[in-house]
Scaffold this motif. Structure first.
Motif, PDB file in Angstrom:
ATOM      1  N   VAL A 227      -2.581  12.807   5.127  1.00  0.00           N
ATOM      2  CA  VAL A 227      -1.852  11.652   4.626  1.00  0.00           C
ATOM      3  C   VAL A 227      -2.815  10.471   4.519  1.00  0.00           C
ATOM      4  N   PHE A 228      -2.932   9.935   3.320  1.00  0.00           N
ATOM      5  CA  PHE A 228      -3.789   8.787   3.047  1.00  0.00           C
ATOM      6  C   PHE A 228      -2.933   7.574   2.717  1.00  0.00           C
ATOM      7  N   ARG A 229      -3.508   6.393   2.924  1.00  0.00           N
ATOM      8  CA  ARG A 229      -2.860   5.145   2.564  1.00  0.00           C
ATOM      9  C   ARG A 229      -3.821   4.373   1.664  1.00  0.00           C
ATOM     10  N   GLY A 230      -3.299   3.846   0.553  1.00  0.00           N
ATOM     11  CA  GLY A 230      -4.146   3.088  -0.357  1.00  0.00           C
ATOM     12  C   GLY A 230      -3.391   2.687  -1.602  1.00  0.00           C
ATOM     13  N   ASP A 231      -4.042   1.900  -2.432  1.00  0.00           N
ATOM     14  CA  ASP A 231      -3.420   1.423  -3.665  1.00  0.00           C
ATOM     15  C   ASP A 231      -3.317   2.518  -4.726  1.00  0.00           C
ATOM     16  N   ASP A 232      -4.183   3.526  -4.620  1.00  0.00           N
ATOM     17  CA  ASP A 232      -4.155   4.635  -5.574  1.00  0.00           C
ATOM     18  C   ASP A 232      -4.649   5.902  -4.864  1.00  0.00           C
ATOM     19  N   ALA A 233      -4.733   6.981  -5.594  1.00  0.00           N
ATOM     20  CA  ALA A 233      -5.082   8.282  -5.025  1.00  0.00           C
ATOM     21  C   ALA A 233      -6.580   8.486  -4.826  1.00  0.00           C
ATOM     22  N   SER A 234      -7.392   7.509  -5.152  1.00  0.00           N
ATOM     23  CA  SER A 234      -8.846   7.711  -5.185  1.00  0.00           C
ATOM     24  C   SER A 234      -9.444   8.108  -3.830  1.00  0.00           C
ATOM     25  N   ALA A 235      -8.963   7.560  -2.723  1.00  0.00           N
ATOM     26  CA  ALA A 235      -9.531   7.923  -1.413  1.00  0.00           C
ATOM     27  C   ALA A 235      -9.253   9.391  -1.092  1.00  0.00           C
ATOM     28  N   ALA A 236      -8.055   9.856  -1.370  1.00  0.00           N
ATOM     29  CA  ALA A 236      -7.704  11.256  -1.123  1.00  0.00           C
ATOM     30  C   ALA A 236      -8.516  12.185  -2.021  1.00  0.00           C
ATOM     31  N   GLU A 237      -8.655  11.813  -3.277  1.00  0.00           N
ATOM     32  CA  GLU A 237      -9.423  12.633  -4.218  1.00  0.00           C
ATOM     33  C   GLU A 237     -10.900  12.680  -3.841  1.00  0.00           C
TER      34      GLU A 237
ATOM     35  N   MET B 266       0.837  -1.186   0.000  1.00  0.00           N
ATOM     36  CA  MET B 266       0.000   0.000   0.000  1.00  0.00           C
ATOM     37  C   MET B 266       0.878   1.243   0.000  1.00  0.00           C
ATOM     38  N   ALA B 267       0.505   2.209  -0.784  1.00  0.00           N
ATOM     39  CA  ALA B 267       1.261   3.454  -0.915  1.00  0.00           C
ATOM     40  C   ALA B 267       0.654   4.545  -0.035  1.00  0.00           C
ATOM     41  N   HIS B 268       1.411   5.592   0.142  1.00  0.00           N
ATOM     42  CA  HIS B 268       0.923   6.779   0.849  1.00  0.00           C
ATOM     43  C   HIS B 268       0.674   7.888  -0.165  1.00  0.00           C
ATOM     44  N   TRP B 269      -0.339   8.699   0.130  1.00  0.00           N
ATOM     45  CA  TRP B 269      -0.728   9.807  -0.735  1.00  0.00           C
ATOM     46  C   TRP B 269      -0.890  11.043   0.124  1.00  0.00           C
ATOM     47  N   LEU B 270      -0.299  12.146  -0.296  1.00  0.00           N
ATOM     48  CA  LEU B 270      -0.377  13.407   0.433  1.00  0.00           C
ATOM     49  C   LEU B 270      -1.397  14.315  -0.251  1.00  0.00           C
ATOM     50  N   LEU B 271      -2.431  14.666   0.502  1.00  0.00           N
ATOM     51  CA  LEU B 271      -3.418  15.644   0.040  1.00  0.00           C
ATOM     52  C   LEU B 271      -3.038  16.979   0.660  1.00  0.00           C
ATOM     53  N   GLU B 272      -2.712  17.934  -0.176  1.00  0.00           N
ATOM     54  CA  GLU B 272      -2.294  19.254   0.301  1.00  0.00           C
ATOM     55  C   GLU B 272      -3.369  20.270  -0.051  1.00  0.00           C
ATOM     56  N   TYR B 273      -3.792  21.007   0.966  1.00  0.00           N
ATOM     57  CA  TYR B 273      -4.784  22.056   0.795  1.00  0.00           C
ATOM     58  C   TYR B 273      -4.113  23.421   0.878  1.00  0.00           C
ATOM     59  N   ASP B 274      -4.505  24.342   0.000  1.00  0.00           N
ATOM     60  CA  ASP B 274      -4.188  25.762   0.125  1.00  0.00           C
ATOM     61  C   ASP B 274      -5.400  26.397   0.800  1.00  0.00           C
ATOM     62  N   LEU B 275      -5.182  27.090   1.908  1.00  0.00           N
ATOM     63  CA  LEU B 275      -6.286  27.635   2.693  1.00  0.00           C
ATOM     64  C   LEU B 275      -6.531  29.110   2.388  1.00  0.00           C
ATOM     65  N   ALA B 276      -7.791  29.482   2.400  1.00  0.00           N
ATOM     66  CA  ALA B 276      -8.184  30.885   2.189  1.00  0.00           C
ATOM     67  C   ALA B 276      -7.659  31.748   3.331  1.00  0.00           C
ATOM     68  N   ASP B 277      -7.452  33.021   3.037  1.00  0.00           N
ATOM     69  CA  ASP B 277      -6.951  33.948   4.054  1.00  0.00           C
ATOM     70  C   ASP B 277      -7.862  34.015   5.274  1.00  0.00           C
ATOM     71  N   ASP B 278      -9.176  33.851   5.070  1.00  0.00           N
ATOM     72  CA  ASP B 278     -10.128  33.935   6.184  1.00  0.00           C
ATOM     73  C   ASP B 278     -10.576  32.550   6.677  1.00  0.00           C
ATOM     74  N   TYR B 279      -9.743  31.551   6.449  1.00  0.00           N
ATOM     75  CA  TYR B 279     -10.039  30.169   6.835  1.00  0.00           C
ATOM     76  C   TYR B 279     -10.464  30.060   8.304  1.00  0.00           C
ATOM     77  N   LEU B 280      -9.683  30.640   9.202  1.00  0.00           N
ATOM     78  CA  LEU B 280      -9.996  30.527  10.636  1.00  0.00           C
ATOM     79  C   LEU B 280     -11.330  31.179  10.984  1.00  0.00           C
ATOM     80  N   ASP B 281     -11.657  32.259  10.331  1.00  0.00           N
ATOM     81  CA  ASP B 281     -12.905  32.969  10.620  1.00  0.00           C
ATOM     82  C   ASP B 281     -14.132  32.216  10.119  1.00  0.00           C
TER      83      ASP B 281
END
Length: 98
Positions: free
Chosen positions: A54-64, A1-16
């Motif tokens: 961080v996701f684990r799976g055979d492909d990127a589908s769970a992260a997507e 099983m491979a690891h997949w990194l899902l990276e988010y860019d957050l909006a400036d007002d994310y916390l609000d």
């Protein structure tokens, strides 16, 4: 099983803006974790500009699928996201290189 990194860019007002969406977001994350797909997740701080999941799976589908269903993405708290394969060589559940 491979690891997949899902990276988010957050909006400036994310916390609000995250409070009303947080229970649904965390529920989605808890469900993915219970299924064994999501290993780790959290926002980077100082500044709060990115989040990493961080996701684990055979492909990127769970992260997507997670990103597509995430209310943070749907409501614009996440301004961009990408999934990348991550070659993990050491850690829990990973066979050390030999």
């Amino acid at each position: 099983m491979a690891h997949w990194l899902l990276e988010y860019d957050l909006a400036d007002d994310y916390l609000d803006r995250r409070t009303p969406l947080r229970p649904e977001h965390l529920g989605l994350a808890a469900d993915a974790h219970a299924r064994g797909e999501l290993v780790l997740a959290g926002a980077l701080t100082d500044p709060f500009d990115r989040a990493l999941l961080v996701f684990r799976g055979d492909d990127a589908s769970a992260a997507e699928a997670f990103a597509a269903a995430d209310p943070y993405v749907q409501q614009g708290l996440v301004t961009g996201w990408r999934v990348r394969p991550w070659t993990v060589v050491l850690g829990d559940g990973v066979e050390p290189p030999g």
